[in-house]
Scaffold this active site. Structure first.
Site, PDB file in Angstrom:
ATOM      1  N   GLY A   7     -64.582  62.339  36.787  1.00 17.63           N
ATOM      2  CA  GLY A   7     -63.560  63.491  37.078  1.00 17.63           C
ATOM      3  C   GLY A   7     -63.655  64.583  36.033  1.00 17.63           C
ATOM      4  O   GLY A   7     -64.191  64.340  34.901  1.00 17.63           O
ATOM      5  N   ASN A 107     -52.736  54.754  31.755  1.00 19.14           N
ATOM      6  CA  ASN A 107     -51.482  54.061  31.255  1.00 19.14           C
ATOM      7  C   ASN A 107     -51.345  52.773  31.773  1.00 19.14           C
ATOM      8  O   ASN A 107     -51.785  52.176  32.563  1.00 19.14           O
ATOM      9  CB  ASN A 107     -50.379  54.972  31.935  1.00 19.14           C
ATOM     10  CG  ASN A 107     -50.082  56.269  31.235  1.00 19.14           C
ATOM     11  OD1 ASN A 107     -50.497  56.656  30.032  1.00 19.14           O
ATOM     12  ND2 ASN A 107     -49.911  57.218  32.075  1.00 19.14           N
ATOM     13  N   LYS A 191     -47.521  52.175  23.082  1.00 17.89           N
ATOM     14  CA  LYS A 191     -47.337  53.173  23.910  1.00 17.89           C
ATOM     15  C   LYS A 191     -46.750  52.713  25.346  1.00 17.89           C
ATOM     16  O   LYS A 191     -45.842  53.465  25.927  1.00 17.89           O
ATOM     17  CB  LYS A 191     -48.676  53.671  24.247  1.00 17.89           C
ATOM     18  CG  LYS A 191     -48.583  54.732  25.407  1.00 17.89           C
ATOM     19  CD  LYS A 191     -49.818  55.417  25.899  1.00 17.89           C
ATOM     20  CE  LYS A 191     -49.619  56.701  26.671  1.00 17.89           C
ATOM     21  NZ  LYS A 191     -50.905  57.137  27.288  1.00 17.89           N
TER      22      LYS A 191
END
Length: 312
Positions: A7, A107, A191
């Site tokens: 992408g 994520n 994170k």
């Protein structure tokens, strides 16, 4: 290093674009409409770190097998949304040869099981990124704030491997902020715990951090939500260092802060959200460890109800 980027949207377009701008051998795997756009306008980046517009190499799915066979890729960077993981794995599969490494910068952690099953654990690096970026209606990559950082490393830790060093050198040539980590698991959990608390809190309250903590019990709510995530990390053998805790807690309880999770922006736009991959996965880990996580449970229920309503 020859790199394929899945992408050319916000995240992949920015990091891949900066590498290509510096002369790194980068090809974007894109859909036909995006290919036509890139042919016409090149890759356009609008960023507080500098605007750019330049031609980039790209390929569509039908031509990828032949291209990969002629010139194998060393690295495939995967930056899709979690709900597109299965189709993304199928899309990149023709480019993943015996000596190809896959670097996901999604994520959370849930995607590794599927990637390992398809490509083999040894062929999948650990990775994450910090960036706020999107693709504009005109196709430009919009980098919305100054942070734009890649972190990557071998998932078993230890010394920097040759492939990690090669990617670090490519990032260095592009002046990309990056960390070649010797403990990527800890970086990921730091994170993951922060992001889950931010996503669960801002989505549940449909508000940014500043508006949440301005309420009577908002600060305590965000602290308790983050504490549930910290408990999961500790149970998983990845306790979050105190310094990282302090930074994250400050971010999710800062008065007046306009910060909201990208998941909330997607929700506000009526789009699909990565609920299961982030909040749902953290909740599953908590329950599997016998930990109570009522705030995560409430947030996930809210997100599931949103998705059900959207689908209906």
């Amino acid at each position: 290093m020859r790199i394929l980027i899945l992408g050319a949207g916000g995240t992949g377009g920015y990091f891949g674009g900066r590498l290509a701008q510096a002369g790194v051998d980068v090809t974007f795997l894109v859909r036909p409409n995006r290919a036509a756009q890139l042919d016409r306008d090149g890759l356009v980046i609008r960023s507080p770190l500098g605007d750019a517009a330049f031609p980039v190499a790209h390929v569509t799915a039908d031509a990828l097998p032949q291209l990969a066979q002629a010139r194998p890729f060393d690295l495939v960077i995967l930056s899709c949304k979690a709900y597109d993981l299965d189709s993304s794995i199928e899309a990149i599969a023709p480019a993943v040869g015996a000596n190809t490494t896959v670097l996901p910068i999604l994520n959370g952690l849930r995607h590794y099981a599927a990637l390992d099953a398809r490509f083999g654990r040894d062929n999948v690096l650990g990775g994450l990124c910090f960036i706020s970026a999107t693709k504009a209606d005109d196709g430009a990559v919009l980098h919305l704030d100054k942070p734009a950082k890649l972190t990557f490393g071998e998932r078993d830790g230890g010394a920097i491997s040759a492939r990690v060093a090669s990617l670090a050198a490519a990032c260095e040539s592009a002046s990309l902020d990056h960390v070649a980590s010797t403990d990527i698991a800890q970086e990921q959990w730091i994170k993951y715990t922060f992001l889950t608390a931010l996503a669960a809190g801002t989505c549940l309250m449909r508000a940014d951090v500043g508006n949440i903590v301005a309420t009577d019990h908002g600060t305590a709510f965000m602290q308790a939500l983050y504490n549930e995530c910290l408990a999961v990390a500790a149970q998983a053998g990845q306790p979050i260092p105190q310094k990282a805790q302090d930074i994250a807690l400050t971010a999710v309880t800062k008065p007046g802060s306009p910060i909201k999770a990208s998941m909330l922006r997607d929700l506000e736009a009526g789009q699909r959200v990565e609920a299961a991959h982030i909040v749902g996965d953290m909740l599953e880990r908590a329950l599997a460890a016998g930990q109570a996580a009522p705030l995560l449970q409430t947030a996930y229920c809210h997100l599931q109800a949103y998705e059900a309503q959207r689908a209906g």
